[in-house]
Design a protein around this motif. Structure first.
Motif, PDB file in Angstrom:
ATOM      1  N   ARG A 110     -17.846  73.829   5.829  1.00 26.16           N
ATOM      2  CA  ARG A 110     -17.451  72.432   5.556  1.00 26.16           C
ATOM      3  C   ARG A 110     -18.404  71.460   6.248  1.00 26.16           C
ATOM      4  O   ARG A 110     -18.823  70.461   5.678  1.00 26.16           O
ATOM      5  CB  ARG A 110     -16.004  72.182   6.019  1.00 26.16           C
ATOM      6  N   GLU A 159     -20.914  68.806   4.290  1.00 28.13           N
ATOM      7  CA  GLU A 159     -20.853  67.365   4.561  1.00 28.13           C
ATOM      8  C   GLU A 159     -22.222  66.833   5.016  1.00 28.13           C
ATOM      9  O   GLU A 159     -22.637  65.742   4.620  1.00 28.13           O
ATOM     10  CB  GLU A 159     -19.792  67.096   5.629  1.00 28.13           C
ATOM     11  N   GLU A 192     -24.350  66.614   1.946  1.00 30.84           N
ATOM     12  CA  GLU A 192     -23.956  65.517   1.050  1.00 30.84           C
ATOM     13  C   GLU A 192     -24.242  64.138   1.641  1.00 30.84           C
ATOM     14  O   GLU A 192     -24.748  63.251   0.972  1.00 30.84           O
ATOM     15  CB  GLU A 192     -22.460  65.627   0.721  1.00 30.84           C
ATOM     16  N   LYS A 193     -23.928  63.967   2.921  1.00 33.59           N
ATOM     17  CA  LYS A 193     -24.054  62.621   3.506  1.00 33.59           C
ATOM     18  C   LYS A 193     -25.416  62.340   4.129  1.00 33.59           C
ATOM     19  O   LYS A 193     -25.847  61.199   4.213  1.00 33.59           O
ATOM     20  CB  LYS A 193     -22.965  62.414   4.570  1.00 33.59           C
ATOM     21  N   LEU A 223     -17.477  64.035  11.306  1.00 36.41           N
ATOM     22  CA  LEU A 223     -17.759  65.345  10.707  1.00 36.41           C
ATOM     23  C   LEU A 223     -16.589  66.294  10.963  1.00 36.41           C
ATOM     24  O   LEU A 223     -15.927  66.188  12.004  1.00 36.41           O
ATOM     25  CB  LEU A 223     -19.030  65.950  11.316  1.00 36.41           C
TER      26      LEU A 223
END
Ligand code: SF4
Length: 228
Positions: A100, A104, A107-108, A131
């Motif tokens: 996860r 993240e 993606e970010k 996060l």
């Protein structure tokens, strides 16, 4: 507790623990690569387990992935990832958390955690804490080890030791203890303060039956149940 006494304590701890052994601290081991993502993964592996167990898991991960990146984590089949990090314990939940976090960051931040660390320290801390699996302590470890003297992470040893010594009162929470230590010590000492007090907690100021008689800072300690 005043700064003068705090400095005396630090001096005594420096003498007692002359050299840090990298193998005793997963964060010191992980930071050798200067790779922020690698440090983050190491700290997540160390949550709720000993540095010895998390180091084994971290070494397994390094041996298997060679270069620990968010892409490599998500490309690794979950069963294999679980097997690799098994020594750290609660490996199913932890493997899921690593994925996860990696997703993240991809993606970010296009997979580049250093984008957060380039922000001013307080902003970087806030972003890190958004996060998955990153709380105040994990964020503070990243900032201290990668950005230098802005904060002091308070782990369970430091939490206990700080209250007993008298840096903070017995009901103080994470932020209060962090604030007290930041005020008492100089920024260039923060890393030492963090590591030396952990060593003190491991060797002398244990949760049960602290070894006050042998403790190198007993004369400065304000613990009401100190046994000398
Ligand atoms: S004197 Fe005892 S309570 Fe105080 S820091 Fe040392 S071991 Fe901990």
């Amino acid at each position: 507790m005043d700064r003068l006494v705090a400095e005396k304590i630090l001096k005594a701890l420096r003498v007692e623990f002359e050299k840090f052994n990298v193998e005793e601290f997963i964060a010191l081991k992980a930071i050798q690569s200067k790779n922020p993502f690698q440090l983050l993964i190491a700290v997540v592996l160390s949550q709720n387990t000993s540095d010895r167990n998390s180091l084994k898991a971290f070494e397994n991960l390094t041996n298997n992935l060679v270069d620990i990146t968010p892409w490599k984590i998500i490309e690794t089949p979950i069963e294999k990832l679980e097997e690799i990090i098994k020594p750290a314990g609660i490996y199913k939940r932890r493997a899921e958390a690593l994925r996860r976090i990696s997703m993240e960051i991809i993606e970010k931040y296009d997979g580049d955690l250093s984008k957060i660390l380039e922000l001013p320290p307080e902003e970087a801390r806030r972003e890190l804490m958004k996060l998955p699996q990153v709380g105040a302590k994990t964020a503070d470890v990243l900032i201290l080890f990668l950005k230098g003297g802005y904060t002091i992470p308070i782990d369970t040893h430091l939490m206990r030791v700080a209250k007993r010594i008298g840096y903070a009162n017995s009901k103080a929470d994470y932020e209060e203890i962090r604030g007290k230590l930041i005020d008492l010590f100089k920024p260039e000492e923060y890393l030492e303060v963090h590591l030396l007090h952990i060593l003190l907690g491991r060797k002398y100021c244990k949760a049960r039956k602290p070894k006050c008689k042998a403790c190198p800072i007993a004369r400065y300690c304000e613990y009401e149940f100190k046994v000398l």
